[in-house]
Design a protein around this motif. Structure first.
Motif, PDB file in Angstrom:
ATOM      1  N   TYR A  45       0.793  -1.230   0.000  1.00 41.17           N
ATOM      2  CA  TYR A  45       0.000   0.000   0.000  1.00 41.17           C
ATOM      3  C   TYR A  45       0.829   1.286   0.000  1.00 41.17           C
ATOM      4  O   TYR A  45       0.258   2.367   0.003  1.00 41.17           O
ATOM      5  N   LEU A  46       2.145   1.159   0.029  1.00 40.42           N
ATOM      6  CA  LEU A  46       2.967   2.366   0.026  1.00 40.42           C
ATOM      7  C   LEU A  46       4.301   2.097  -0.647  1.00 40.42           C
ATOM      8  O   LEU A  46       4.774   0.984  -0.714  1.00 40.42           O
ATOM      9  N   THR A  47       4.888   3.170  -1.152  1.00 37.81           N
ATOM     10  CA  THR A  47       6.207   3.122  -1.777  1.00 37.81           C
ATOM     11  C   THR A  47       6.930   4.416  -1.450  1.00 37.81           C
ATOM     12  O   THR A  47       6.307   5.475  -1.348  1.00 37.81           O
ATOM     13  N   ASN A 100      -1.685   4.748  -0.042  1.00 39.45           N
ATOM     14  CA  ASN A 100      -2.975   4.267  -0.540  1.00 39.45           C
ATOM     15  C   ASN A 100      -2.868   3.617  -1.916  1.00 39.45           C
ATOM     16  O   ASN A 100      -3.743   3.789  -2.767  1.00 39.45           O
ATOM     17  N   LEU A 101      -1.784   2.874  -2.133  1.00 33.35           N
ATOM     18  CA  LEU A 101      -1.620   2.156  -3.392  1.00 33.35           C
ATOM     19  C   LEU A 101      -2.392   0.854  -3.347  1.00 33.35           C
ATOM     20  O   LEU A 101      -2.758   0.368  -2.285  1.00 33.35           O
ATOM     21  N   LYS A 102      -2.626   0.294  -4.512  1.00 33.51           N
ATOM     22  CA  LYS A 102      -3.325  -0.986  -4.610  1.00 33.51           C
ATOM     23  C   LYS A 102      -2.291  -2.104  -4.731  1.00 33.51           C
ATOM     24  O   LYS A 102      -1.290  -1.960  -5.443  1.00 33.51           O
ATOM     25  N   PRO A 103      -2.525  -3.223  -4.047  1.00 37.22           N
ATOM     26  CA  PRO A 103      -1.584  -4.345  -4.163  1.00 37.22           C
ATOM     27  C   PRO A 103      -1.587  -4.923  -5.579  1.00 37.22           C
ATOM     28  O   PRO A 103      -2.580  -4.819  -6.303  1.00 37.22           O
ATOM     29  N   GLN A 104      -0.462  -5.519  -5.946  1.00 42.52           N
ATOM     30  CA  GLN A 104      -0.293  -6.198  -7.235  1.00 42.52           C
ATOM     31  C   GLN A 104      -0.668  -5.291  -8.417  1.00 42.52           C
ATOM     32  O   GLN A 104      -1.347  -5.716  -9.347  1.00 42.52           O
ATOM     33  N   ASN A 128       9.198   6.114 -15.178  1.00 40.02           N
ATOM     34  CA  ASN A 128       9.699   4.874 -14.603  1.00 40.02           C
ATOM     35  C   ASN A 128       8.518   4.080 -14.073  1.00 40.02           C
ATOM     36  O   ASN A 128       7.383   4.579 -14.087  1.00 40.02           O
ATOM     37  N   HIS A 129       8.761   2.880 -13.558  1.00 41.73           N
ATOM     38  CA  HIS A 129       7.647   2.098 -13.007  1.00 41.73           C
ATOM     39  C   HIS A 129       8.121   1.186 -11.877  1.00 41.73           C
ATOM     40  O   HIS A 129       9.302   0.933 -11.717  1.00 41.73           O
ATOM     41  N   PHE A 130       7.142   0.756 -11.084  1.00 43.89           N
ATOM     42  CA  PHE A 130       7.348  -0.235 -10.030  1.00 43.89           C
ATOM     43  C   PHE A 130       6.037  -1.004  -9.884  1.00 43.89           C
ATOM     44  O   PHE A 130       4.971  -0.534 -10.335  1.00 43.89           O
ATOM     45  N   THR A 131       6.092  -2.177  -9.260  1.00 45.20           N
ATOM     46  CA  THR A 131       4.904  -2.983  -9.041  1.00 45.20           C
ATOM     47  C   THR A 131       4.803  -3.303  -7.561  1.00 45.20           C
ATOM     48  O   THR A 131       5.778  -3.736  -6.938  1.00 45.20           O
ATOM     49  N   THR A 132       3.630  -3.070  -6.986  1.00 45.27           N
ATOM     50  CA  THR A 132       3.409  -3.388  -5.578  1.00 45.27           C
ATOM     51  C   THR A 132       3.228  -4.901  -5.431  1.00 45.27           C
ATOM     52  O   THR A 132       2.730  -5.565  -6.354  1.00 45.27           O
ATOM     53  N   PRO A 133       3.654  -5.459  -4.286  1.00 43.14           N
ATOM     54  CA  PRO A 133       3.510  -6.912  -4.069  1.00 43.14           C
ATOM     55  C   PRO A 133       2.069  -7.331  -3.881  1.00 43.14           C
ATOM     56  O   PRO A 133       1.223  -6.566  -3.565  1.00 43.14           O
TER      57      PRO A 133
END
Length: 133
Positions: A45-47, A100-104, A128-133
């Protein structure tokens, strides 16, 4: 003890009387990202994203800004974090937390920095990009 003397004594002891605001420093002729951006932490939910620029100068208070979203062509979310510049340092490290990010979910982002007035420092990263677990 008089009321005026008591207020003066409290001000001196608390440091309020001698508190100084950092003066505006000369703006860098060209602000550039010299390291990053990089992902410091990624959770469901966070980065936290960080990057380093040469010292932008200008107002003593700046904000690191991240524009992000799940579509690389629509970075409609914004997160920002304040920082106080040290005019004696040649570089500045910005760190911004996205909540408040969404998982996956894969998120795309760019980073920038602005002065307290809202004026951009004129530096913006590529997408750029990243992916939440």
């Amino acid at each position: 003890m008089s009321r005026a003397f008591a207020i003066l004594a409290i001000s001196i002891l608390s440091g309020n009387l001698f508190a100084q605001v950092s003066p505006t420093t000369p703006e860098a002729s060209q602000v550039r990202i010299i390291e990053g951006p990089r992902i410091e932490l990624v959770k469901e939910y966070l980065t936290i994203i960080s990057w380093t620029t040469n010292n932008p100068g200008g107002s003593p208070v700046h904000f690191g800004v991240v524009h992000y979203g799940a579509d690389p062509n629509r970075l409609i979310e914004t997160a920002k974090s304040p920082i106080r510049l040290n005019p004696d340092h040649p570089s500045t490290i910005f760190r911004v937390r996205l909540d408040n990010l969404k998982p996956q979910t894969t998120y795309y982002y760019t980073v920038d920095s602005i002065q307290a007035s809202g004026k951009s420092d004129g530096v913006k990263s590529s997408v750029n990009h990243f992916t939440t677990p």
